[in-house]
Scaffold this active site. Structure first.
Site, PDB file in Angstrom:
ATOM      1  CB  CYS A  90      -1.081  -8.313   0.201  1.00  0.00           C
ATOM      2  SG  CYS A  90       0.275  -9.118  -0.661  1.00  0.00           S
ATOM      3  CD  GLU A  93      -0.819  -8.983  -7.781  1.00  0.00           C
ATOM      4  OE1 GLU A  93       0.203  -9.628  -7.469  1.00  0.00           O
ATOM      5  OE2 GLU A  93      -1.788  -8.876  -6.998  1.00  0.00           O
ATOM      6  CG  HIS A 102       3.830  -8.356  -4.887  1.00  0.00           C
ATOM      7  ND1 HIS A 102       4.221  -8.397  -3.567  1.00  0.00           N
ATOM      8  CD2 HIS A 102       2.473  -8.396  -4.860  1.00  0.00           C
ATOM      9  CE1 HIS A 102       3.163  -8.466  -2.784  1.00  0.00           C
ATOM     10  NE2 HIS A 102       2.078  -8.460  -3.550  1.00  0.00           N
TER      11      HIS A 102
END
Length: 184
Positions: free
Chosen positions: A110, A154, A157
């Site tokens: 990441c 993603e 997140h």
């Protein structure tokens, strides 16, 4: 232009927040940020530009990684079959997923994590997502294997979840029953 200086690192509270839904149509500022996020991901994969601007290569970026708590992601990558995925998306949402799990054999990394984290990250092998693209069009994507893993990383997140939260704490290389390894 976004560089690694704008990417927040683990410990930043925005990475643990549930990001806010973007009211549509997005503002000019939101469109501008998402376009810049997509450009960053593309630039990070360009050997010359990544060297010039000291960019870590990445295949995706979520707005919380810039300290912006909004549901926006950018992805740009090519899968093993040569299909290119290049999207800036508002409000991506997983609407269905497989029972089968998959994981990257080499683990995940990441841009917000500056350390090596060993272990398998089990994720759904197939997902279907809905979102709105940079042109304001609704999109529905059916994703599998590597593409499904990238999008889940993603979207995590946006929900305050880091990839290593999925790693088995007692046995980092534990493989859930029936999970398939994705080599990339």
């Amino acid at each position: 232009m976004i560089t690694m200086k704008e990417v927040v690192r683990e410990g930043n509270p925005t990475l643990r927040e549930i990001a806010k839904v973007v009211t549509l149509p997005p503002t000019e500022e939101e469109l501008d940020v998402l376009n810049k996020m997509l450009t960053f991901v593309k630039n990070s994969q360009d050997d010359e530009l990544s060297k010039k601007y000291n960019l870590r290569p990445g295949v995706g970026l979520a707005a919380p990684q810039l300290g912006i708590s909004k549901r926006m992601i950018a992805v740009h990558f090519e899968d093993s079959k040569g299909k290119i995925y290049s999207y800036g998306l508002f409000n991506p949402k997983i609407i269905s997923h497989s029972v089968q799990l998959a994981f990257l054999g080499g683990g995940e990394g990441c841009l917000s994590v500056d350390r090596q984290v060993d272990g398998y990250v089990p994720r759904y092998a197939r997902i279907t997502i809905t979102a709105v693209d940079l042109n304001g069009n609704p999109v529905k994507l059916r994703l599998k294997d590597y593409a499904a893993i990238v999008f889940q990383h993603e979207i995590d997140h946006l929900n305050g979840v880091m990839f290593y939260d999925h790693i088995n704490k007692d046995n980092p290389f534990f493989i859930p029953e029936g999970a398939k390894e994705i080599e990339f």
